[in-house]
Write a protein that holds these residues in place. Structure first.
Motif: not given
Length: 186
Positions: A36-40, A88-94, A101-102, A109-110
């Protein structure tokens, strides 16, 4: 976040930093707070980067490159897709089965967007702009990143003048939320 140099050097350094974060994500064994920290952190960097490009890079592309309107519109469409994935990633639990897939969709995409910018857009811009103009653009991009939102806002305008007016306010609110929650500190 702010690296120095002309606009192209600044944005390419951002690209490398995000690629490093993606590599960290891919090396993680599972879910949890570390993911979560790295995704944030990826989200914060991608949103800031996108806002700066939307405020300054793409208007320069429209002005200085033949066919710039078409190119800028394509880049903005890429950003819209990335922003939807980030939201979508922001509201998805790890631990959610949708997370992997997200994340892969975001990374794909990036990667495609970065490759297109670095192989096509940036060389065209370098040929079309003076070194002084690119340095000035780099300064504007760094300022925009320092005030940009840190969370995705897919419904927000992505073209001037509205984005230049609204982004700093959204950025202030986002940074206040981040300060309270500790988001982005790791």
């Amino acid at each position: 976040m702010g690296h120095g140099g002309d606009a192209i050097a600044e944005l390419m350094t951002d690209h490398r930093e995000v690629e490093e974060m993606f590599a960290r994500i891919q090396a993680m064994p599972g879910s949890g707070q570390e993911l979560r920290d790295v995704v944030d952190q990826v989200t914060i960097e991608l949103v800031r980067h996108s806002i700066a490009e939307e405020e300054y890079l793409y208007p320069a592309v429209r002005k200085h490159i033949d066919g710039g309107d078409r190119i800028a519109d394509k880049e903005l469409a890429d950003h819209a897709q990335v922003e939807k994935l980030l939201k979508e990633l922001e509201k998805t639990d790890t631990g959610d089965p949708k997370m992997s897939p997200l994340l892969q969709g975001l990374m794909d995409e990036v990667a495609a967007h970065v490759q297109d910018e670095e192989e096509n857009l940036f060389p065209m811009l370098r040929r079309s702009c003076s070194p002084e103009a690119l340095n000035d653009l780099g300064d504007k991009i760094r300022r925009a990143k320092s005030m940009a939102p840190t969370r995705p806002h897919p419904a927000a305008p992505n073209t001037p003048p509205a984005n230049k007016i609204l982004a700093p306010g959204a950025g202030l609110v986002d940074r206040a939320r981040d300060l309270i929650t500790g988001r982005g500190k790791s």
